[in-house]
Design an enzyme around this catalytic site. Structure first.
Site, PDB file in Angstrom:
ATOM      1  N   ARG A   1       0.683  -1.092  -0.097  1.00 11.48           N
ATOM      2  CA  ARG A   1       0.082   0.065   0.045  1.00 11.48           C
ATOM      3  C   ARG A   1       0.925   1.205  -0.100  1.00 11.48           C
ATOM      4  O   ARG A   1       1.859   1.429   0.911  1.00 11.48           O
ATOM      5  CB  ARG A   1      -0.823  -0.045   1.173  1.00 11.48           C
TER       6      ARG A   1
ATOM      7  N   ASP B   1      -6.367  -9.833  11.455  1.00 14.52           N
ATOM      8  CA  ASP B   1      -5.589  -9.709  10.305  1.00 14.52           C
ATOM      9  C   ASP B   1      -4.982 -11.192   9.851  1.00 14.52           C
ATOM     10  O   ASP B   1      -4.365 -11.836  10.735  1.00 14.52           O
ATOM     11  CB  ASP B   1      -4.240  -9.030  10.758  1.00 14.52           C
TER      12      ASP B   1
ATOM     13  N   THR C   1      -0.639   7.521  -1.035  1.00 13.88           N
ATOM     14  CA  THR C   1      -2.049   7.635  -1.827  1.00 13.88           C
ATOM     15  C   THR C   1      -3.065   6.763  -1.397  1.00 13.88           C
ATOM     16  O   THR C   1      -4.155   6.423  -1.653  1.00 13.88           O
ATOM     17  CB  THR C   1      -1.710   7.103  -3.406  1.00 13.88           C
TER      18      THR C   1
ATOM     19  N   ASP D   1      -1.250 -12.022   9.794  1.00  8.86           N
ATOM     20  CA  ASP D   1      -0.722 -11.945  11.295  1.00  8.86           C
ATOM     21  C   ASP D   1      -1.192 -13.409  11.741  1.00  8.86           C
ATOM     22  O   ASP D   1      -0.406 -14.069  12.691  1.00  8.86           O
ATOM     23  CB  ASP D   1      -1.087 -11.040  12.026  1.00  8.86           C
TER      24      ASP D   1
HETATM   25  N1  URA Z   1      -7.273  -7.853   5.867  1.00 10.78           N
HETATM   26  C1  URA Z   1      -7.124  -8.646   7.004  1.00 10.78           C
HETATM   27  O1  URA Z   1      -6.479  -9.644   7.154  1.00 10.78           O
HETATM   28  N2  URA Z   1      -8.109  -8.562   7.751  1.00 10.78           N
HETATM   29  C2  URA Z   1      -9.225  -7.601   7.732  1.00 10.78           C
HETATM   30  O2  URA Z   1     -10.271  -7.603   8.257  1.00 10.78           O
HETATM   31  C3  URA Z   1      -9.122  -6.821   6.599  1.00 10.78           C
HETATM   32  C4  URA Z   1      -8.244  -6.832   5.724  1.00 10.78           C
END
Ligand code: URA
Length: 209
Positions: free
Chosen positions: A104, A200, A108, A203
């Site tokens: 990302r 996530d 932007t 993670d």
């Molecule tokens: N990416 C993720 O891993 N979890 C989310 O909730 C949104 C994007």
């Protein structure tokens, strides 16, 4: 407009609940994502074409079905998409695997390609693009752009959990791409996480924070 298919098989829904659970540790999370990916691969391959061949059974000669040899490609969006690949390959081991890495841009906030490696016969393959989460839709749209600009003309997107916002963005940008999900959640929160979601995905798959 691309269609949205929700795979609501009881085994998928059961496993997805434990994937969501914050108490599920990295090892079990990874195993469950692998299992759900296999089950989703079973569902997404329902329409694979078959052809007849002759087979000699112990009893007699028979005409029987085998896959017609359609060329498939699985493309994870790095890094969380990697967690879905092995589960899919258990059912379709002949599929080729491409990779798309996006980051990302901090200014932007839009996704930018940093790595793309795809099979050489792109035009002939049906691609399954995979990422566990379809959140804002930005990465999915950019990954489909990457595939299309290199010649892909048959792409499906498969994820575990989608937010309505992401579905809409992907459908708008790529109406030819059908979306296959295990669950459509409520919304995105202010940090861009899917609610209730699973946190996530990268993670939780790799034990990072
Ligand atoms: N990416 C993720 O891993 N979890 C989310 O909730 C949104 C994007």
């Amino acid at each position: 407009m691309g269609k949205v298919y929700v795979f609501d098989h009881p085994l998928i829904q059961h496993k997805l609940t434990y994937i969501r659970d914050v108490k599920t540790g990295t090892k079990e999370f990874r195993e469950l994502v692998d299992e759900v990916s296999t089950l989703m691969a079973f569902e997404i391959t329902r329409d694979l074409p078959l052809q007849d061949i002759e087979v000699q059974t112990p009893v007699q000669q028979a005409s029987a079905k085998v896959l017609a040899g359609k060329k498939l490609g699985v493309v994870p969006i790095l890094r969380a998409g990697l967690g879905m690949v092995d589960g899919i390959l258990k059912l379709i081991p002949a599929a080729k695997v491409g990779h798309i890495g996006l980051y990302r841009d901090p200014k932007t906030l839009t996704p930018v390609e940093y790595y793309v490696k795809l099979p050489s016969d792109i035009e002939e393959r049906d691609f399954i693009l995979v990422d566990p989460m379809l959140a804002t839709g930005g990465s999915a749209v950019e990954a489909v752009n990457s595939l299309k600009k290199r010649g892909a003309n048959s792409i499906r997107f498969m994820c575990l959990i989608a937010a309505p916002e992401g579905v809409e963005v992907l459908q708008e940008a790529h109406p030819d791409v059908d979306i296959y999900i295990a669950a459509l959640d409520e919304k995105l929160n202010e940090k861009g996480y899917i609610v209730p979601g699973l946190g996530d995905a990268g993670d939780r798959l790799y034990g990072t924070k």
